[in-house]
Design a protein around this motif. Structure first.
Motif, short mmCIF file in Angstrom:
data_model
loop_
_atom_site.label_atom_id
_atom_site.label_comp_id
_atom_site.label_asym_id
_atom_site.label_seq_id
_atom_site.Cartn_x
_atom_site.Cartn_y
_atom_site.Cartn_z
N ALA A 294 0.85 -1.18 0.00
CA ALA A 294 0.00 0.00 0.00
C ALA A 294 0.89 1.24 0.00
O ALA A 294 1.88 1.30 0.74
N VAL A 295 0.55 2.19 -0.84
CA VAL A 295 1.35 3.41 -1.00
C VAL A 295 0.47 4.60 -0.61
O VAL A 295 -0.67 4.71 -1.06
N TYR A 296 1.04 5.50 0.19
CA TYR A 296 0.32 6.69 0.65
C TYR A 296 1.15 7.93 0.32
O TYR A 296 2.37 7.93 0.51
N ALA A 297 0.47 8.97 -0.14
CA ALA A 297 1.10 10.28 -0.28
C ALA A 297 0.85 11.05 1.02
O ALA A 297 -0.27 11.05 1.54
N VAL A 298 1.88 11.68 1.55
CA VAL A 298 1.79 12.35 2.85
C VAL A 298 1.64 13.85 2.64
O VAL A 298 2.48 14.49 1.99
N ASP A 299 0.57 14.43 3.18
CA ASP A 299 0.38 15.88 3.16
C ASP A 299 1.46 16.51 4.04
O ASP A 299 1.53 16.24 5.24
N GLN A 300 2.29 17.34 3.45
CA GLN A 300 3.45 17.87 4.18
C GLN A 300 3.10 18.97 5.17
O GLN A 300 3.96 19.42 5.94
N ASN A 301 1.85 19.40 5.17
CA ASN A 301 1.40 20.38 6.16
C ASN A 301 0.74 19.73 7.37
O ASN A 301 0.94 20.17 8.50
N SER A 302 -0.04 18.67 7.13
CA SER A 302 -0.80 18.05 8.22
C SER A 302 -0.26 16.70 8.65
O SER A 302 -0.52 16.25 9.77
N GLY A 303 0.46 16.01 7.76
CA GLY A 303 0.90 14.65 8.04
C GLY A 303 -0.10 13.60 7.63
O GLY A 303 0.14 12.40 7.81
N GLU A 304 -1.21 14.00 7.03
CA GLU A 304 -2.24 13.02 6.65
C GLU A 304 -1.77 12.17 5.48
O GLU A 304 -1.36 12.70 4.44
N PRO A 305 -1.83 10.84 5.62
CA PRO A 305 -1.47 9.95 4.50
C PRO A 305 -2.72 9.63 3.67
O PRO A 305 -3.75 9.23 4.21
N LYS A 306 -2.60 9.80 2.37
CA LYS A 306 -3.72 9.51 1.47
C LYS A 306 -3.34 8.35 0.56
O LYS A 306 -2.32 8.40 -0.13
N PRO A 307 -4.15 7.28 0.56
CA PRO A 307 -3.79 6.11 -0.25
C PRO A 307 -3.82 6.43 -1.73
O PRO A 307 -4.78 7.04 -2.23
N ILE A 308 -2.75 6.04 -2.43
CA ILE A 308 -2.69 6.30 -3.87
C ILE A 308 -2.49 5.02 -4.68
O ILE A 308 -2.66 5.04 -5.89
#
Length: 385
Positions: A294-308
């Motif tokens: 599973a690969v996640y992109a990390v929002d660099q402001n909040s730290g939220e990982p979004k699955p991509i």
């Protein structure tokens, strides 16, 4: 400045196989092996990358064993070849994970059954020294699976998975235990356990390279938790984000989240999903499961990982994986051959992926590995000095 040459090391039973990594060609080239005194459980490089520390045991899942060791190897800076360095250190029981503190002064080892830890001094020449005697009241939880120092090196984190309930016993709660580290001595800081640890089975974690975020694979619940780093307790008491790891969270298969690594650029998180055997110790996978990354992109402001992305790992039980020093190649290893529900037996192997600029993975090739009755239990990428 070019990235350093990276070696890939992968174990089969007591053998630690060594591979040159061709990043441009997405290929592994075997160059030899060293033999440990027992089956390899985990390995970790010194921060200088001049030494590799390997823990081994003749035990295994459900098997206590009688011989348990920590070995140091000197790494040839030109070739990546390994040479025994000093005498093995005897360990008290089967080790499940080991790492070094950020300064390379201590070997930290975790044991799952019984759940405990040890700290050994690392002598100035890289040899494993004497254990540091710890206070008997350390809270080491139930079924430890990983031990790591935080980036500040002021704290050590012990990830304790707990266990699911069975017909004969209730659930063992999981927790993330944190300790202050001072000259090799540990002191209880906190127990991070949402819901008192019930319904919470963490396995591994990794740190963002520049932001105060900790990404945790929750094995028993197939989740990804994100915590904030803090000085008082090591981690925030509650996660700031919770994400699914499976592409189909409602699967009936027996599943568990596995290893987790944050990309060196901090923009992406990778973890493995693993189908467990249909029966204890068997080599037939639970039906309809996911064995993928599973690969996640990390929002660099909040730290939220979004699955991509979820991408097939071309093997069952993807226990470990590594990312090369350039951040362009990922290799995942499956521990044993498994019969899938479609009737196909997938051999153990090393699956090589290219990492795109957007963080997604593209399959390059898979190398099948004949493990016999052994397991390919640990693997990792190590850049040479």
């Amino acid at each position: 400045m070019s990235n350093p040459k990276t070696m890939y090391y992968a174990s089969v039973g007591p053998l630690l196989n060594m591979f040159d990594v061709d990043v441009d060609g997405a290929q592994l080239r075997e160059r030899g092996a060293v033999t440990l005194p027992a089956n390899i459980q985990y390995a970790w490089p010194h921060p200088s990358r001049r030494y590799l520390y390997v823990v081994s045991s003749d035990g295994g899942p459900g098997v206590p064993g009688a011989k348990h060791f920590a070995n140091a190897f000197a790494i040839d800076p030109a070739t990546g070849d390994l040479r025994a360095h000093g005498e093995p250190a005897a360990l008290p029981s089967r080790p499940i994970h080991a790492s070094l503190d950020r300064g390379g002064s201590y070997l930290l080892t975790a044991y799952n059954d019984p759940s405990r830890l040890t700290v050994h001094r690392i002598v100035s020449d890289g040899v494993i020294g004497e254990p540091v005697i710890q206070d008997p009241d350390l809270d080491t939880g139930i079924y430890a699976h990983q031990i790591l120092a935080t980036p500040s090196n002021r704290c050590v984190v012990l990830v304790t998975r707990g266990n699911n309930s069975t017909a004969n016993k209730p659930e063992d709660p999981g927790a993330i235990k944190t300790f202050a580290l001072d000259n090799g001595k540990l002191r209880n800081l906190a127990s991070i356990a949402p819901g008192m640890g019930l319904g919470f089975g963490p396995r591994h974690l990794d740190f963002h390279p520049t932001k105060p975020w900790v990404f945790v694979s929750i094995e028993r619940q197939n989740k990804l938790y994100v915590y904030e780093l803090g000085e008082a307790a090591g981690l925030s008491r509650e996660p700031i984000f919770i994400k699914e790891t499976l592409s189909n969270p409602k699967t009936a298969a027996s599943q568990g989240a596995g290893a987790i690594h944050v990309h060196a650029n901090g923009k992406f998180v990778y973890l493995t999903n693993r189908t467990f055997p249909a029966r204890e110790g068997g080599r037939e996978a639970s039906q309809g499961g996911e064995d993928n990354l599973a690969v996640y992109a990390v929002d660099q402001n909040s730290g939220e990982p979004k699955p991509i992305q979820h991408i097939d790992g071309c093997g069952v039980q993807l226990r470990t994986f590594g990312i090369d020093a350039s951040g362009r190649l990922l290799v995942a290893t499956s521990i044993m051959p498994m019969l899938r529900s479609d009737g196909m037996t997938l051999p153990a192997g090393m699956t090589v992926f290219r990492i795109g600029a957007d963080g997604t993975l593209a399959l390059a090739r898979k190398y099948d590995v004949d493990v016999g009755n052994s397991q390919q239990f640990w693997s990792g990428m190590i850049p040479l000095p």
